[in-house]
Design a protein around this motif. Structure first.
Motif, PDB file in Angstrom:
ATOM      1  N   TRP A 115     -16.160 -84.569  72.301  1.00 33.74           N
ATOM      2  CA  TRP A 115     -14.934 -84.580  73.219  1.00 33.74           C
ATOM      3  C   TRP A 115     -13.837 -84.844  72.418  1.00 33.74           C
ATOM      4  N   ASP A 120      -7.495 -79.615  73.242  1.00 34.57           N
ATOM      5  CA  ASP A 120      -7.195 -78.986  74.632  1.00 34.57           C
ATOM      6  C   ASP A 120      -8.124 -78.087  74.983  1.00 34.57           C
ATOM      7  N   TRP A 121      -8.143 -77.852  76.396  1.00 37.88           N
ATOM      8  CA  TRP A 121      -8.999 -76.747  76.748  1.00 37.88           C
ATOM      9  C   TRP A 121      -8.494 -76.235  77.992  1.00 37.88           C
ATOM     10  N   ARG A 122      -8.864 -74.905  78.318  1.00 36.36           N
ATOM     11  CA  ARG A 122      -8.548 -74.215  79.582  1.00 36.36           C
ATOM     12  C   ARG A 122      -9.701 -73.376  80.134  1.00 36.36           C
ATOM     13  N   THR A 187     -13.763 -76.542  86.560  1.00 39.75           N
ATOM     14  CA  THR A 187     -12.544 -77.153  85.779  1.00 39.75           C
ATOM     15  C   THR A 187     -12.522 -78.756  86.019  1.00 39.75           C
ATOM     16  N   GLU A 188     -12.707 -79.100  87.229  1.00 39.74           N
ATOM     17  CA  GLU A 188     -12.636 -80.450  87.462  1.00 39.74           C
ATOM     18  C   GLU A 188     -13.777 -81.424  86.808  1.00 39.74           C
ATOM     19  N   ARG A 189     -14.992 -80.705  86.819  1.00 41.63           N
ATOM     20  CA  ARG A 189     -16.065 -81.238  86.128  1.00 41.63           C
ATOM     21  C   ARG A 189     -15.678 -81.404  84.591  1.00 41.63           C
ATOM     22  N   ILE A 190     -15.284 -80.535  84.008  1.00 36.01           N
ATOM     23  CA  ILE A 190     -14.592 -80.508  82.542  1.00 36.01           C
ATOM     24  C   ILE A 190     -13.544 -81.564  82.373  1.00 36.01           C
ATOM     25  N   ASN A 191     -12.727 -81.583  83.244  1.00 39.41           N
ATOM     26  CA  ASN A 191     -11.628 -82.647  83.032  1.00 39.41           C
ATOM     27  C   ASN A 191     -12.294 -84.100  83.040  1.00 39.41           C
ATOM     28  N   ASP A 192     -13.190 -84.260  84.222  1.00 35.41           N
ATOM     29  CA  ASP A 192     -13.692 -85.584  84.443  1.00 35.41           C
ATOM     30  C   ASP A 192     -14.365 -86.010  83.005  1.00 35.41           C
ATOM     31  N   HIS A 194     -13.909 -85.081  79.954  1.00 36.11           N
ATOM     32  CA  HIS A 194     -13.006 -85.190  78.616  1.00 36.11           C
ATOM     33  C   HIS A 194     -12.337 -86.398  78.869  1.00 36.11           C
ATOM     34  N   MET A 195     -11.766 -86.514  80.310  1.00 42.85           N
ATOM     35  CA  MET A 195     -11.125 -88.029  80.314  1.00 42.85           C
ATOM     36  C   MET A 195     -11.861 -89.500  80.364  1.00 42.85           C
TER      37      MET A 195
END
Length: 207
Positions: A115, A120-122, A187-192, A194-195
């Motif tokens: 990670w 950045d990612w999208r 998207t939410e899972r990837i953000n979780d 990464h954060m």
């Protein structure tokens, strides 16, 4: 005067400790939200139904028509069967394209991408009218990082290298979307994840 200064100093220390505790609590919350691993598997419904229905119509028309030659019947039958084979995308077993885990993103057949190497990612969703076509995860890497090679077909995973900047970008594509979740949930899972990795690093720094 000394009493006032002492009181102000004590109040400042109390607020500073409270802010630190709140900051650490938020970091722990973020870290907990990204624990575990999730396999992301492609899943198709709309396109197989569309192409499969078209294939069935072509096959029926070829076999029932009295105006086609034997060669034309054969060609149209092969076309119909080819279109019908798209139903495999809906009913056939599909292997995961990549796995979201605490350490990073692991592409099937490839190595782990940490990670902290992803700047950045999208998530890009492609639709045609009401039909979903594909969902692509686009990864931008930190300067100087070279991602591991992808052992995937070109249409499923590809890494591009910008020679001017020296930076790499990877696309991981699902046809026509992730199984068992919406694009928003992916998207939410990837953000979780990464954060959580960033929070884990900050907690380690704070000791």
């Amino acid at each position: 005067m000394n009493d006032i200064a002492s009181s102000l100093e004590q109040e400042f220390t109390t607020h500073a400790q409270a802010d630190r505790d709140a900051y650490i609590a938020e970091l722990k919350r973020l870290e907990a939200a990204g624990r575990g691993s999730v396999e992301i598997t492609p899943h198709s419904v709309g396109l197989p139904v569309l192409f499969g229905g078209a294939g069935a119509a072509v096959l029926y028309g070829a076999l029932s028509s009295r105006h086609l030659t034997t060669m034309e019947v054969l060609l149209f039958s092969l076309l119909g069967l080819a279109l019908l084979s798209s139903l495999w995308m809906m009913f056939g077993p599909r292997k995961p394209c990549y796995t979201l885990c605490e350490e990073g993103i692991r592409v099937r057949g490839g190595d782990l991408t940490p990670w902290d190497s992803i700047s950045d990612w999208r998530v890009n969703e492609t639709r045609y009218s009401f039909l979903p076509i594909s969902v692509a995860l686009v990864l931008n890497y930190e300067a100087g990082f070279t991602p591991p090679p992808l052992k995937r077909p070109f249409s499923v995973g590809v890494t591009r290298h910008n020679r001017k900047t020296g930076e790499y970008v990877t696309d991981l594509t699902l046809y026509t979307g992730p199984k068992g979740m919406s694009v928003a949930q992916l998207t939410e899972r990837i953000n979780d994840c990464h954060m959580a990795a960033q929070a884990r690093a900050e907690l380690a720094r704070l000791g």
